[in-house]
Motif scaffolding. Sequence first.
Motif, PDB file in Angstrom:
ATOM      1  N   MET A   1       0.819  -1.216   0.177  1.00 32.54           N
ATOM      2  CA  MET A   1       0.064  -0.088  -0.172  1.00 32.54           C
ATOM      3  C   MET A   1       0.877   1.258  -0.054  1.00 32.54           C
ATOM      4  O   MET A   1       0.553   2.280  -0.581  1.00 32.54           O
ATOM      5  CB  MET A   1      -1.046   0.061   1.262  1.00 32.54           C
ATOM      6  CG  MET A   1      -1.954  -1.046   1.212  1.00 32.54           C
ATOM      7  SD  MET A   1      -3.250  -0.768   2.310  1.00 32.54           S
ATOM      8  CE  MET A   1      -2.606  -1.555   3.768  1.00 32.54           C
ATOM      9  N   MET A   2       1.873   1.254   0.624  1.00 34.33           N
ATOM     10  CA  MET A   2       3.260   2.302   0.744  1.00 34.33           C
ATOM     11  C   MET A   2       3.497   2.757  -0.632  1.00 34.33           C
ATOM     12  O   MET A   2       4.036   3.687  -0.794  1.00 34.33           O
ATOM     13  CB  MET A   2       4.054   1.786   1.739  1.00 34.33           C
ATOM     14  CG  MET A   2       4.936   2.649   2.178  1.00 34.33           C
ATOM     15  SD  MET A   2       5.777   1.756   3.480  1.00 34.33           S
ATOM     16  CE  MET A   2       7.384   2.073   2.674  1.00 34.33           C
ATOM     17  N   THR A   3       3.733   1.649  -1.523  1.00 41.14           N
ATOM     18  CA  THR A   3       4.340   1.762  -2.792  1.00 41.14           C
ATOM     19  C   THR A   3       3.480   1.796  -3.956  1.00 41.14           C
ATOM     20  O   THR A   3       3.821   1.845  -5.236  1.00 41.14           O
ATOM     21  CB  THR A   3       5.555   0.723  -3.013  1.00 41.14           C
ATOM     22  OG1 THR A   3       5.023  -0.605  -2.766  1.00 41.14           O
ATOM     23  CG2 THR A   3       6.671   0.809  -1.840  1.00 41.14           C
ATOM     24  N   GLY A   4       2.202   1.999  -3.623  1.00 42.35           N
ATOM     25  CA  GLY A   4       1.207   2.355  -4.827  1.00 42.35           C
ATOM     26  C   GLY A   4       1.003   0.852  -5.607  1.00 42.35           C
ATOM     27  O   GLY A   4       0.373   0.958  -6.741  1.00 42.35           O
ATOM     28  N   LEU A   5       1.172  -0.224  -4.917  1.00 46.72           N
ATOM     29  CA  LEU A   5       0.855  -1.374  -5.514  1.00 46.72           C
ATOM     30  C   LEU A   5      -0.639  -2.042  -4.998  1.00 46.72           C
ATOM     31  O   LEU A   5      -1.153  -2.618  -5.832  1.00 46.72           O
ATOM     32  CB  LEU A   5       1.857  -2.419  -5.148  1.00 46.72           C
ATOM     33  CG  LEU A   5       3.296  -2.254  -5.799  1.00 46.72           C
ATOM     34  CD1 LEU A   5       4.386  -3.291  -5.719  1.00 46.72           C
ATOM     35  CD2 LEU A   5       3.330  -2.082  -7.296  1.00 46.72           C
ATOM     36  N   LEU A   6      -1.038  -1.708  -3.960  1.00 45.98           N
ATOM     37  CA  LEU A   6      -2.314  -2.135  -3.297  1.00 45.98           C
ATOM     38  C   LEU A   6      -3.184  -1.153  -2.892  1.00 45.98           C
ATOM     39  O   LEU A   6      -2.755  -0.319  -2.122  1.00 45.98           O
ATOM     40  CB  LEU A   6      -1.902  -3.170  -2.209  1.00 45.98           C
ATOM     41  CG  LEU A   6      -3.012  -3.635  -1.679  1.00 45.98           C
ATOM     42  CD1 LEU A   6      -3.830  -4.938  -2.580  1.00 45.98           C
ATOM     43  CD2 LEU A   6      -2.563  -4.653  -0.387  1.00 45.98           C
ATOM     44  N   VAL A   7      -4.475  -1.105  -3.209  1.00 48.46           N
ATOM     45  CA  VAL A   7      -5.330   0.341  -2.901  1.00 48.46           C
ATOM     46  C   VAL A   7      -5.606  -0.191  -1.506  1.00 48.46           C
ATOM     47  O   VAL A   7      -6.295  -1.093  -1.004  1.00 48.46           O
ATOM     48  CB  VAL A   7      -6.567   0.345  -3.795  1.00 48.46           C
ATOM     49  CG1 VAL A   7      -7.165   1.645  -3.393  1.00 48.46           C
ATOM     50  CG2 VAL A   7      -5.809   0.373  -5.279  1.00 48.46           C
ATOM     51  N   PRO A   8      -5.370   0.957  -0.583  1.00 47.68           N
ATOM     52  CA  PRO A   8      -5.916   0.723   0.777  1.00 47.68           C
ATOM     53  C   PRO A   8      -7.481   0.829   0.871  1.00 47.68           C
ATOM     54  O   PRO A   8      -7.991   1.768  -0.031  1.00 47.68           O
ATOM     55  CB  PRO A   8      -5.384   1.919   1.479  1.00 47.68           C
ATOM     56  CG  PRO A   8      -4.437   2.634   0.497  1.00 47.68           C
ATOM     57  CD  PRO A   8      -4.773   2.168  -0.724  1.00 47.68           C
ATOM     58  N   ASP A   9      -8.060   0.392   1.847  1.00 48.64           N
ATOM     59  CA  ASP A   9      -9.425   0.567   2.228  1.00 48.64           C
ATOM     60  C   ASP A   9      -9.626   2.030   2.667  1.00 48.64           C
ATOM     61  O   ASP A   9     -10.669   2.660   2.246  1.00 48.64           O
ATOM     62  CB  ASP A   9     -10.097  -0.447   3.042  1.00 48.64           C
ATOM     63  CG  ASP A   9     -10.153  -1.775   2.740  1.00 48.64           C
ATOM     64  OD1 ASP A   9      -9.992  -2.005   1.397  1.00 48.64           O
ATOM     65  OD2 ASP A   9     -10.259  -2.839   3.545  1.00 48.64           O
ATOM     66  N   SER A  10      -8.668   2.366   3.500  1.00 48.62           N
ATOM     67  CA  SER A  10      -8.624   3.780   3.835  1.00 48.62           C
ATOM     68  C   SER A  10      -7.311   3.964   4.659  1.00 48.62           C
ATOM     69  O   SER A  10      -6.527   3.294   4.697  1.00 48.62           O
ATOM     70  CB  SER A  10      -9.844   3.837   5.043  1.00 48.62           C
ATOM     71  OG  SER A  10      -9.564   3.177   6.240  1.00 48.62           O
ATOM     72  N   GLY A  11      -7.197   5.486   4.966  1.00 45.38           N
ATOM     73  CA  GLY A  11      -5.856   5.830   5.453  1.00 45.38           C
ATOM     74  C   GLY A  11      -4.853   6.543   4.362  1.00 45.38           C
ATOM     75  O   GLY A  11      -5.411   6.718   3.376  1.00 45.38           O
TER      76      GLY A  11
END
Length: 281
Positions: free
Chosen positions: A70-80
């Motif tokens: 999520m930090m590197t733009g590979l996985l979309v977070p649910d929130s945050g």
Amino acid sequence: MSVEAQTTSMTAQTAMVPPPDTQAAVSIRALVKCYQGRPAVNALSLDIPRGSFYGIVGPNGAGKTTTLNMMTGLLVPDSGNVMILGRDVWSDVDTAKRIIGVMPQGDQIFDRLTGLQLLVYSGMLRRMPRSEALGRASDLLEAFDLTDAGGKRVCDYSSGMTKKICLATAMIHSPRLLVLDEPFESVDPVSSANLKDILAEYVDTGGTVVISSHVMALVERMCTHVAIIDHGLVRADGTVAQVAAGEDLEDRFLELVGGRHQAKRIAWLNGSGSEEDREAE
Ligand SMILES: Nc1ncnc2c1ncn2[C@@H]1O[C@H](COP(=O)(O)OP(=O)(O)OP(=O)(O)O)[C@@H](O)[C@H]1O
């Protein structure tokens, strides 16, 4: 903890978070990712200082890879939120990806290319002229002891060689932040020592390295900072000395994360009842 209780505690934590630190290399706030309703990353907040060599440790399934993705733009977070070098990752993922070096997994690369072709291709994808990409590629092949294998297809590399070429692709565009998931796994001691030198010099020149690792001794030796993650949350973070709090980092880890138990004796694991015994009966 039940899913309802986890979600309630997540909401309470999210309500109290301070704004992201724009001066940090990475500033994460209340990051959440759930799978089948269960939080893999549970309102996680963390600041990674610029110029640090940062280790992320945690037991299996703690949420390290999910957080790094999520930090590197590979996985979309649910929130945050995630901010990299003062820029919000998820409002402009393409820019974020350009300023980060992420080590791909072996199955995410074009392994029909030779090592040299893969590096040149990675450089040109980053808008580098071919001649510059070629020069950097041969420097990286030399640094990783892969010069002789440069003309060989990556699908014919050993797992350690594949790991090294993946690392090299993350570095070719000279990013200011390197995010490496288990970079030393299956790398031989000589290459590992060379890689440590390369990363230490990279940090000395102002770069930030974030690694995940299960090898506590390595984190203690190489990293300036560490975060212990468990059940999708940060249990402790700070300089290695602060987190270790006067103890061995591994002991501190076991203390914070728990989970040690008297190993249950497996009665049948003594060779009896094996295929040979059965044949002899
Ligand atoms: N694609 C997915 N679908 C469903 N659950 C997932 C998925 N990816 C991860 N998980 C779950 O999320 C949790 C965190 O997984 P993650 O891979 O982030 O842990 P990790 O700390 O990197 O573990 P390890 O040290 O074993 O690599 C685990 O419970 C895992 O089963």
